[in-house]
Design an enzyme around this catalytic site. Structure first.
Site, PDB file in Angstrom:
ATOM      1  N   LYS B  43      29.968  20.117 -19.970  1.00  0.00           N
ATOM      2  CA  LYS B  43      31.031  20.315 -20.968  1.00  0.00           C
ATOM      3  C   LYS B  43      32.427  20.153 -20.368  1.00  0.00           C
ATOM      4  CE  LYS B  43      28.117  21.746 -24.317  1.00  0.00           C
ATOM      5  NZ  LYS B  43      27.731  22.918 -25.101  1.00  0.00           N
ATOM      6  N   GLU B 212      22.113  58.378 -13.483  1.00  0.00           N
ATOM      7  CA  GLU B 212      20.880  58.496 -14.256  1.00  0.00           C
ATOM      8  C   GLU B 212      19.754  58.914 -13.332  1.00  0.00           C
ATOM      9  OE1 GLU B 212      19.286  55.234 -16.697  1.00  0.00           O
ATOM     10  OE2 GLU B 212      21.385  54.733 -17.073  1.00  0.00           O
ATOM     11  N   HIS B 251      15.974  52.107 -18.970  1.00  0.00           N
ATOM     12  CA  HIS B 251      16.259  51.298 -17.783  1.00  0.00           C
ATOM     13  C   HIS B 251      15.118  51.280 -16.778  1.00  0.00           C
ATOM     14  CE1 HIS B 251      20.884  51.851 -18.258  1.00  0.00           C
ATOM     15  NE2 HIS B 251      20.361  51.012 -19.137  1.00  0.00           N
TER      16      HIS B 251
END
Lengths: 374, 294, 374, 294
Positions: B43, B212, B251
């Protein structure tokens, strides 16, 4: 995706790793044929993914055909609900070795772990006697080198033929680790048998879900799940876990969903399902609500705080889902993020009272789930 | 000042002509980010939001001196795009893609380490220096989420970050730089590796870490505090404290295995090192005040 | 080992690289069948390893069966002495691209070179317009990455289908480079045809001789040599080259043998053969002397200065060879190194006059070879 | 002083129990080399010439602090043995084996470069610091070949080195350290990489380089002299000046290709840089005198 033992052993065999004589059966009718392949004594190993199969009575020994038939019947009974049994020759094991390859996320190397004290207590040994675990790291851009396999095998105290076989087995394991995008390749125990052979008596093999597009040999099946709902949700690509509590979760983002789960527990509530419909699924409110309702919640709690997952799109999806499913349970929402003003408007039009604070929403859901009025 | 990016950082966007690439290029420009070039193979010659598109990173860097790159490419192409950026000499790369194969992530992190570069992600919202620049996908247009200030934020999450940061803002604070290391099991940059940058940054008074369950990144942060690599105040919120063991909740990185990576263990390690840990997101603001008052 | 064009094209085809329709013939009798596969116009390509085949008349075009038959006969004639001909469809080439992978010994990377000005003059372009050669290095521990292939193909000015095909071709070439321990993989020209296809119109493939123990698909054959003696010496593992001069060399060590060759030229002499019998061959004096005598030397010059290759063992080997072969030509020696005193004794016992200085020996050999008395 | 090895270097011998390994261990010890350990998988507990044998390099290094290793292993195993030495932290490795696959050599050199180590060889006689220590296969017992002195020697050849060095000794010189980089097309250490060591070594007054046609190592030496990386006198002898083009004479590295690597080109480059080149081995001594007198 975790593979079942029988799948792991098929892969091992294909790679030249010695495995016991064995046959998989899915019903009692296959037992006789299997026994003619394995002989006696034999082991009946339930093909389930949970650990501690031995202690749970899911591994049984049999010395005769009659004993094998009785125990097979027991394992296939509705009580145990085992779907597949691997019938195996029983090995005469002199020594149990532990051998595994996994990933060290800090070094970004492949991490080989080995111990001459393999078997059921390896996790205990890893915690209490870490020096009994031999480790060797492999640079991810290089292959396992022969010297590394030798380091391990000498460390395990092997010599002669067993040493050579050990080097070959570990080398083959490493090849599988890379070839199949494995998170874990484990042989435990690697049995040193009376006749000097090394045989992979049990194996774990876990393939990275993110690599499934290039690892098409193995598909997730119903056997991987403990119930139909979790299986069907996985087919939709929706993370889902079924619990026996009262609040049905429809949240977006793993971290936020986990946090909501924690907050519910903090406020004394309980969860009927864990569900994420953010990220790529944020337009799937209808499916998400269907799965949530199947957990029989007393209230549905929807918490999101999205950026790409636009709040207004999610709210519209929920509005549409309510129209179609007409759920009888109350719905509490805290839908924030991109387009949140529009989202609030949509929800109000549906007769809901959108909240903007997560804790407010959690407390409200807990209150309702414990019998409070909506 | 700030860490990782500021107004002057010359940002390249790989995958700029795609739907996400062009959408977020507009917003990065909107925040003031100095987006100098885009890359989409085949492109070259086009432009997106006024940004020139090139066929290769090599060419884009030659023409524009781009020194940071954010990748809007599908996960299967993340490794190739990251290697392309690194090979062209770019030392800061942000990978947004969720779902990068873990073996690819290993290779990306390995390559970055051996080339002295920092790759952030994958599975992240990226990096934002509030009011200056961003490489990623942040709802910077919602005032109550990302306001300029002097608290550095590092996080493993997306939506949860919005949630916790909003609490910080509500308490009167603002953000210097927020860096999302991503939610994958093998993040290409780890929490502890960001600390020396926050330590050095004069505009960062304290750090908020949003962690976490699973992995050992939070424990590594505790180590860094213990060994005085990081000496500013640190407040942590860690999700998943009541997650059932062995269940995979979200996750990939958040799996409790082999006695490691529990939220309890993380909190103990952090508090022992002198960090404050918030039991709920809404407490993050008050704890930050407490940490700064010490 | 250099592969012949037809072998290179078979490998290319196996790896998915487009090659012309073709058939290998070893005599004129196979021509008709080959032509039915290729059609007209066709090319008759002599399978020899030397460069500049076109200019040497070893590549011929034919538009009719009669023309093909005539030219095939000419190539197979004793004068040209071609052993194999590759009969190929003639391509309509719009553009000739050069594409090669070799080794950069400084960086220790794989070096990809490409040029949109491929064809016969590529070496000239490399010297005079080096900027027309695109280069890309590949870390040897990593594979060729797609972006590197794109860098090359954009650099060549390709687009559309040809671009995509070019990426595939280069990726396949790199796979072959590593799989076959190649020193060189070259496609020149890579023909961009009228119909937009890219086709490997000619190819070079060179496999590292040191890797022959793990690259067993290809064996050195008589076709690789210009005469029987060099071929037979290679089967014995003895480096050998036949020349048309007067001094037969039997030396040890490539550097020393080259130096002796230089010294002979320096002193106006000429060489009938180059032969090394040091290193692993130092016990092969008999075989070495047989090959040397086949070059019809007027004198044999033996120069060694070995460490592992013990002087006494070599001298004894030479003594034994003289006893067995009874060569009529004089022998000049300068055999030094480990055990040199014993070596001198052995040679004197055979009636030789061992020298200890290389230049002395060279001068003596040149003198004799030019008609001087022994 | 010397380069690479001296009396104190703790030398490990990989493949010590083999025929060549044990033979040369005896001679290395005979010259005074501090051979501290040997490695042959499966032979731990044995000893060779009084040197303890271990199963792995890791174990040998742990027990003996070996800091250099010489490999007497077949070419097919050279890569594994070299990687084993490097992974155990050894920074100086000498590979004697002739016939190492070129792709293996690439990997060995790559690994050595990334680990800041120096691998000498393959296809070499090794390194000798005259009168002190050697790692390799040198006829040090022949007085007229390797005598202690102050000329550093670097070479691609075996027998030719004996030939040329003998000429140097005959002219009254001696050798500080001789390093054979080996005759392969991809030597793991290149001539120019030895020059900084010779430059730094106080006991080396000048360097003799024994080169060959093919490759660009001699041209790189000329570059190093031009750019003042090396400023001591340098004399070169280069074999193959009359070799016919395109014929493969001996060493894989000695192929004249693509207009590069000709002896003429090498001589021109070296003389332009100020080095002296000997047309014949017997001239090396006189030229060295001339170079030192300048």
């Amino acid at each position: 995706m975790k593979l079942f033992e029988y799948q792991a052993k098929d892969i091992f065999e294909e790679a030249g790793i010695p495995v016991p004589k064995r046959k998989l059966i899915e019903s009692a009718s296959g037992l006789d044929e299997a026994l003619s392949a394995t002989g006696f004594p034999c082991v009946l190993k339930s093909q389930v993914l949970q650990g501690g199969r031995g202690k749970a009575g899911l591994i049984q020994f049999a010395k005769t055909g009659q004993e094998a038939a009785e125990k097979t019947g027991m394992l296939f009974s509705p009580e145990k609900n085992v779907r597949k049994i691997l019938v195996e020759e029983a090995l005469k094991i002199e020594k149990e070795i532990y051998l595994a390859i996994t990933i060290d996320p800090v070094d970004c190397s492949a991490l080989i772990m080995a111990s001459s004290e393999g078997g059921m207590d390896i996790e205990e040994i890893a915690l209490t006697k870490p020096d009994r675990i031999i480790k060797e790291k492999v640079n991810v851009f290089r292959s396992l080198m022969p010297y590394q396999a030798r380091n391990i095998m000498f460390g395990l105290g092997l010599s002669g033929e067993a040493f050579k076989q050990g080097v070959k087995i570990l080398t083959a394991m490493f090849g599988l680790f890379r070839k199949y995008d494995a998170e874990l390749v484990e042989i435990n125990p690697l049995a040193l048998c009376g006749d000097g052979r090394l045989i992979a008596a049990d194996g774990k093999f876990s393939i990275d879900d993110n690599a499934s597009y290039r690892q098409k040999n193995f598909a997730v099946s119903r056997d991987h799940f403990s119930n139909d709902i979790e299986y069907e949700a996985s087919l939709e690509g929706i993370p889902y876990l079924l619990f026996d509590g009262k609040i049905g979760l429809m949240c977006a983002g793993a971290g936020l969903t986990n946090t909501v789960y924690d907050l519910i527990n903090h406020y004394g509530g309980s969860v009927s399902n864990y569900l994420e419909f953010g990220g790529p699924n944020y337009r799937k409110a209808l499916e998400a609500m269907k799965f949530t309702l199947r957990s029989n919640p007393r209230v549905i709690l929807i918490v999101t705080f999205g950026t790409i997952a636009r709040a207004d799109v999610m709210a519209q999806g929920i509005a549409d889902a309510i129209k179609e499913l007409k759920p009888e349970v109350p719905i509490v929402t805290a839908i924030r993020g991109t387009g949140e003003e529009d989202a609030a408007k949509i929800l109000r039009e549906m007769g809901l009272t959108p909240l903007s604070d997560t804790e407010d929403a959690v407390r409200e859901a807990v209150r309702i789930s414990e019998g409070g009025l909506k | 000042m700030s860490i990782l990016i500021n107004k002057k950082t010359k940002v390249l966007v790989q995958g700029i002509t795609g739907g996400e690439g062009s959408f977020w290029t507009k917003h990065m420009l909107g925040l003031g980010t100095n987006v100098v070039a885009g890359v989409t193979p085949g492109k070259e010659g086009q432009s997106v939001e006024g940004v020139k598109v090139f066929n290769t990173v090599k060419h884009a860097v030659k023409e524009t001196d781009a020194d940071a790159s954010v990748l809007f490419v599908p996960p299967a192409f993340a490794k190739d795009a990251a290697f392309e950026a690194l090979s062209a000499g770019i030392k800061k790369v942000v990978i947004i893609a969720e779902g990068i194969p873990i073996h690819d992530a290993m290779e990306i992190r390995s390559a970055a380490m051996s080339e002295g570069a920092m790759v952030i992600g994958g599975n992240t919202s990226g990096i934002i220096t509030a009011g200056e620049a961003m490489m990623g996908i942040f709802p910077y247009w919602i005032d109550r989420v990302y306001k300029k200030g002097d608290i550095g934020v590092m996080t493993r999450s997306g939506s949860l970050t919005n949630e916790v940061t909003a609490m910080l803002i509500k308490a009167g604070f603002g953000v210097s730089t927020l860096a999302g290391v991503g939610g994958d099991a093998v993040p290409c940059t780890r929490f502890a590796e960001l600390l020396p940058l926050f330590q050095k940054d004069k505009k960062t008074r304290a750090v908020l870490m949003i962690g976490e369950l699973g992995g050992t990144m939070e424990e590594e942060v505790a180590d860094a505090i213990e060994s005085k690599i990081f000496t500013k105040p640190l407040v942590a919120f860690i999700a998943g404290r009541t997650a059932p063991k062995g269940k995979k909740m979200g996750h990939a990185g958040a799996i409790v295995t082999a006695g490691k990576g529990t939220v309890d263990g993380k909190i103990k390690a952090l508090e022992k090192a002198g960090a404050l840990t918030a039991a709920r997101p809404c407490l993050a603001g008050d704890l930050m005040k407490e940490a700064l008052a010490r």
